[in-house]
Design an enzyme around this catalytic site. Structure first.
Site, PDB file in Angstrom:
ATOM      1  N   HIS A  25      -5.840 -19.885  10.486  1.00 26.83           N
ATOM      2  CA  HIS A  25      -6.851 -20.244  11.483  1.00 26.83           C
ATOM      3  C   HIS A  25      -7.028 -19.114  12.479  1.00 26.83           C
ATOM      4  O   HIS A  25      -6.064 -18.569  12.991  1.00 26.83           O
ATOM      5  CB  HIS A  25      -6.441 -21.511  12.238  1.00 26.83           C
TER       6      HIS A  25
ATOM      7  N   ASP B 232     -10.203 -35.770  18.604  1.00 21.81           N
ATOM      8  CA  ASP B 232     -10.411 -34.409  19.087  1.00 21.81           C
ATOM      9  C   ASP B 232     -11.894 -34.137  19.325  1.00 21.81           C
ATOM     10  O   ASP B 232     -12.269 -33.532  20.316  1.00 21.81           O
ATOM     11  CB  ASP B 232      -9.839 -33.386  18.109  1.00 21.81           C
TER      12      ASP B 232
ATOM     13  N   ARG C  93     -14.106 -32.597  27.430  1.00 28.63           N
ATOM     14  CA  ARG C  93     -13.505 -31.467  28.166  1.00 28.63           C
ATOM     15  C   ARG C  93     -14.535 -30.399  28.470  1.00 28.63           C
ATOM     16  O   ARG C  93     -14.512 -29.766  29.528  1.00 28.63           O
ATOM     17  CB  ARG C  93     -12.350 -30.870  27.334  1.00 28.63           C
TER      18      ARG C  93
ATOM     19  N   SER D 106      -5.548 -29.533  20.169  1.00 25.87           N
ATOM     20  CA  SER D 106      -6.857 -29.675  19.533  1.00 25.87           C
ATOM     21  C   SER D 106      -6.908 -28.869  18.232  1.00 25.87           C
ATOM     22  O   SER D 106      -7.276 -29.379  17.171  1.00 25.87           O
ATOM     23  CB  SER D 106      -7.933 -29.209  20.525  1.00 25.87           C
TER      24      SER D 106
ATOM     25  N   LYS E  23      -6.452 -30.356  13.959  1.00 20.90           N
ATOM     26  CA  LYS E  23      -7.434 -30.150  12.884  1.00 20.90           C
ATOM     27  C   LYS E  23      -6.797 -29.505  11.646  1.00 20.90           C
ATOM     28  O   LYS E  23      -7.110 -29.865  10.514  1.00 20.90           O
ATOM     29  CB  LYS E  23      -8.590 -29.285  13.399  1.00 20.90           C
TER      30      LYS E  23
END
Ligand code: URA
Ligand code: CA
Length: 433
Positions: free
Chosen positions: A82, A161, A168, A183, A187
């Site tokens: 990621h 999320d 947010r 968060s 995922k």
């Protein structure tokens, strides 16, 4: 249990229990807890932080808020990579086939780009015929067969999320380490990864502008991963200037092909080898990072990495001949050069603004509904630290429009040439293994 008491407890700096965190996440997801209470809690977390245990618990609660992907029918350790988002970040295109060529299974769920950052799926769709609309069984079969496949976002993953991130965004609580870390990690975990490699970007084009914050975020995510039973490693890499030289969909596929061949830009190649080594070690295909790196370099040299890319593209309808002939991808009808206005050293190429310039040409989406032009983009002929003579081309603009004056103005504003000698910036600031 009352949401009011949970907010007050966090406001006063106490740690929330697992039950309290589950109560909040479940209640917020199903609509029992209103936005105003959830935003008050986010703000309390922003100021009071969360312990490691709370961070792991909120991550798990968000994973459990929706569907999860079961990758267990795939043999081997599934390692996901990621990146916290960058400009011209071609690493996913390269890492998939590169590590798959060492039999590391890559089961990648990817998205489309928005704003100044590109999406992996958009880039791959520059290859004629390639598509990611495959069903889950086909996806799993392809990974077992070829070790690499990419599927579009499926299922209702981490709805908590999605809702919380949206909240947010409008309540000035995005920038909280425990909330960002949970968060992102929720995922990845919901998408089925056994192990996770994180590329945390730092600098002007990154979400985290300072090295200190980037390190803190990376460490937070690595701790969450390890606590919830997913081996996690991280790299902190520079995103002041765009990564590599190409920005734009077909242009980045060509750059990926060059890199898989061992002829890619130095920075992009280095980052891919660093991240790839972590993936190979986590997958158990090498004992040490050095050994993994050596194997990856071998794969670039002997053609296995590129061959794997062609196999992968063809397995999802793409024309694998692209690896020999990138010109079968959409080509821009016009090229413009951006000549340097004076001689000197390139000292700054502001990544996110350059990404926005590429978006103005049509390479990226201004809104979710925008159509993108796969052919257009930018190619950096000079990078930070390079010497340039007045009149030499700083970069090439690939366009399907004749008027690029506005784009040129934006580029000139965001590329600085200085009289003083400038060193090339550090690419890898830190690794957490
Ligand atoms: N990216 C995410 O997915 N979540 C955040 O909270 C911030 C950036
Ligand atoms: Ca690039």
């Amino acid at each position: 249990m009352r949401m009011y008491d949970i907010i007050a407890k966090k406001r006063d700096g106490q740690a929330l229990t697992k039950e309290e965190i589950n109560f909040f996440i479940e209640g917020y997801t199903n609509g029992d807890i209103p936005d105003y209470q959830a935003s008050a809690l986010c703000m309390a977390i922003f100021f009071q932080d969360m312990s490691d245990e709370e961070r792991a618990n909120i991550t798990t609660a968000m994973v459990n808020s929706g569907e999860t992907i079961d990758l267990s029918p795939i043999e081997g350790v599934k390692v996901d990579k990621h990146s916290t988002g960058g400009v011209g970040d071609t690493t996913t295109l390269i890492l998939g086939p590169l590590v798959a060529s060492l039999d590391v299974p890559v089961a990648k769920m990817s998205g489309r780009g928005l704003g100044h950052t590109g999406g992996t799926i958009d880039k791959l769709e520059a290859v004629p015929g390639f598509h990611v609309e495959i069903d889950k069984q086909e996806f799993i079969d392809l990974v077992n067969q070829n070790k690499v496949s990419v599927i579009g976002q499926t299922g209702n993953l981490t709805p908590a999320d999605k809702k919380l991130y949206g909240l947010r965004d409008v309540t000035a609580t995005v920038n909280s380490i425990p909330l960002i870390a949970s968060s992102i990690m929720s995922k990845k975990i919901a998408a089925g990864a056994d192990a996770i490699v994180l590329d945390v970007k730092t600098g002007a084009g990154a979400f985290m502008k300072s090295l200190e914050d980037s390190k803190e975020l990376a460490e937070a995510m690595v701790r969450i991963g390890n606590q919830v039973g997913r081996n996690t490693m991280a790299v902190i890499s520079d995103m002041n200037q765009p990564l590599g030289r190409a920005i734009g969909n077909a242009l980045e596929v060509k750059e990926a092909i060059d890199t898989l061949n061992g002829n890619g830009p130095e920075d992009l190649t280095e980052l891919c080898l660093t991240l790839g080594s972590q993936m190979v070690v986590l997958a158990g295909k090498a004992e040490t990072l050095d050994e993994a790196r050596h194997k990856l370099e071998e794969s670039m040299k002997n053609g296995k990495a590129l061959e794997k890319f062609a196999t992968f593209l063809a397995s999802q309808g793409g024309d694998g001949r692209v690896v020999e002939d990138p010109s079968i991808m959409p080509q821009a009808s016009k090229q413009f050069e951006l000549p340097a206005k004076k001689s000197g050293y390139v000292s700054d190429i502001v990544a996110d603004e350059i990404g926005t310039a590429a978006m103005m040409l049509g390479a990226g989406r201004a809104t979710k509904e925008s159509e993108i032009d796969l052919a257009v983009g930018l190619y950096l002929n000079k990078k930070v630290g390079d010497y340039v003579e007045e009149g030499d081309s700083l970069l090439t603009i690939y366009a399907n429009q004749s008027d690029v004056e506005e784009v040129k103005a934006k580029l000139y504003e965001n590329i600085t040439v200085s009289d003083q000698k400038v060193d090339a910036p550090t690419l890898i600031h830190d690794s957490i293994t």
